[in-house]
Write a protein that holds these residues in place. Structure first.
Motif, PDB file in Angstrom:
ATOM      1  N   UNK A  77       8.394 -37.272   2.199  1.00 30.57           N
ATOM      2  CA  UNK A  77       8.107 -35.979   2.838  1.00 30.57           C
ATOM      3  C   UNK A  77       6.777 -35.966   3.594  1.00 30.57           C
ATOM      4  N   UNK A  78       6.213 -37.139   3.840  1.00 32.34           N
ATOM      5  CA  UNK A  78       4.885 -37.186   4.482  1.00 32.34           C
ATOM      6  C   UNK A  78       4.873 -36.549   5.876  1.00 32.34           C
ATOM      7  N   UNK A  79       6.001 -36.533   6.578  1.00 31.10           N
ATOM      8  CA  UNK A  79       6.064 -35.939   7.912  1.00 31.10           C
ATOM      9  C   UNK A  79       6.633 -34.518   7.894  1.00 31.10           C
ATOM     10  N   UNK A  85       3.082 -21.200   0.116  1.00 31.00           N
ATOM     11  CA  UNK A  85       3.383 -20.384  -1.059  1.00 31.00           C
ATOM     12  C   UNK A  85       2.089 -19.856  -1.661  1.00 31.00           C
ATOM     13  N   UNK A  86       2.178 -18.698  -2.293  1.00 28.13           N
ATOM     14  CA  UNK A  86       1.022 -18.082  -2.934  1.00 28.13           C
ATOM     15  C   UNK A  86       0.852 -18.636  -4.344  1.00 28.13           C
ATOM     16  N   UNK A 133       0.847 -30.020  -2.984  1.00 32.25           N
ATOM     17  CA  UNK A 133       1.531 -30.551  -4.163  1.00 32.25           C
ATOM     18  C   UNK A 133       2.865 -31.157  -3.736  1.00 32.25           C
ATOM     19  N   UNK A 134       3.107 -32.363  -4.214  1.00 36.04           N
ATOM     20  CA  UNK A 134       4.378 -33.053  -3.971  1.00 36.04           C
ATOM     21  C   UNK A 134       5.206 -32.962  -5.250  1.00 36.04           C
ATOM     22  N   UNK A 135       6.532 -32.882  -5.070  1.00 31.51           N
ATOM     23  CA  UNK A 135       7.420 -32.774  -6.226  1.00 31.51           C
ATOM     24  C   UNK A 135       8.569 -33.768  -6.121  1.00 31.51           C
ATOM     25  N   UNK A 159       7.498 -30.726  -0.680  1.00 30.30           N
ATOM     26  CA  UNK A 159       6.047 -30.549  -0.698  1.00 30.30           C
ATOM     27  C   UNK A 159       5.714 -29.081  -0.457  1.00 30.30           C
ATOM     28  N   UNK A 160       4.727 -28.570  -1.202  1.00 26.43           N
ATOM     29  CA  UNK A 160       4.284 -27.199  -1.023  1.00 26.43           C
ATOM     30  C   UNK A 160       2.784 -27.186  -0.760  1.00 26.43           C
ATOM     31  N   UNK A 161       2.339 -26.103  -0.157  1.00 29.59           N
ATOM     32  CA  UNK A 161       0.905 -25.864  -0.029  1.00 29.59           C
ATOM     33  C   UNK A 161       0.607 -24.518  -0.646  1.00 29.59           C
ATOM     34  N   UNK A 162      -0.183 -24.536  -1.739  1.00 32.24           N
ATOM     35  CA  UNK A 162      -0.578 -23.305  -2.400  1.00 32.24           C
ATOM     36  C   UNK A 162      -1.777 -22.741  -1.647  1.00 32.24           C
TER      37      UNK A 162
END
Length: 163
Positions: A77-79, A85-86, A133-135, A159-162
């Motif tokens: 998922x690097x690209x 997300x909160x 965060x990667x899952x 991948x998410x960004x909090x």
């Protein structure tokens, strides 16, 4: 001589019994399709795709199994654009497929540190700390009649960004 003959017979029985399938290859769990189903990440009613990684699948249409090995979750998922997300928000992982996998495992990766994440009803809460965060979401369709036998498994990455 008798000792070696007895050991040979015993070993022969072990090999034969170890390779015998008590169901003669029959199982009640049937998987359909040529590869595992899609999984989506749901956040606030909006769906986001995951990326299918490594898997093994018992193809019903081809009558055989196929295994595919891919890169790890971060590389897969690097690209991809991270899902915004909160902190403390809920994520639901959804799969429109029957039968549902009967074993699941979720791993979170941040700064190359892996942490197992507990899920309830296919949901988990994202961390409160801001960051990327990667899952890796692993699922297995374990045979219910033959112990330790998987009919299929798959790993999905997102991948998410909090914020």
């Amino acid at each position: 001589m008798k000792r070696f003959l007895f050991l040979g017979i015993l070993l022969g029985l072990f090999i034969v019994s170890g390779c015998t399938n008590p169901l003669n290859g029959k199982s009640e769990m049937k998987l359909t399709g040529d590869q595992p189903p899609n999984v989506v990440v749901e956040v606030d009613g909006e769906d986001y795709e995951t990326t299918l990684g490594s898997y093994c699948w018992e193809s019903s249409s081809k009558g055989n199994s196929i295994c595919v090995d891919t890169a790890g979750p971060k590389e897969l998922v690097k690209d991809k654009e991270p899902i915004q997300i909160k902190a403390g928000q809920q994520i639901t992982l959804k799969m429109d497929y029957t039968p549902k996998p009967n074993k699941i495992h979720l791993t979170q990766i941040k700064n190359d540190v892996e942490t197992e994440i507990e899920m309830r009803d296919n949901q988990f809460t994202v961390p409160n700390e801001k960051g990327i965060y990667f899952y890796s979401y692993g699922v297995w369709w374990m045979d219910e009649k033959v112990e330790y036998t998987s009919k299929g498994d798959a790993f999905y990455a997102f991948v998410i960004e909090v914020q």
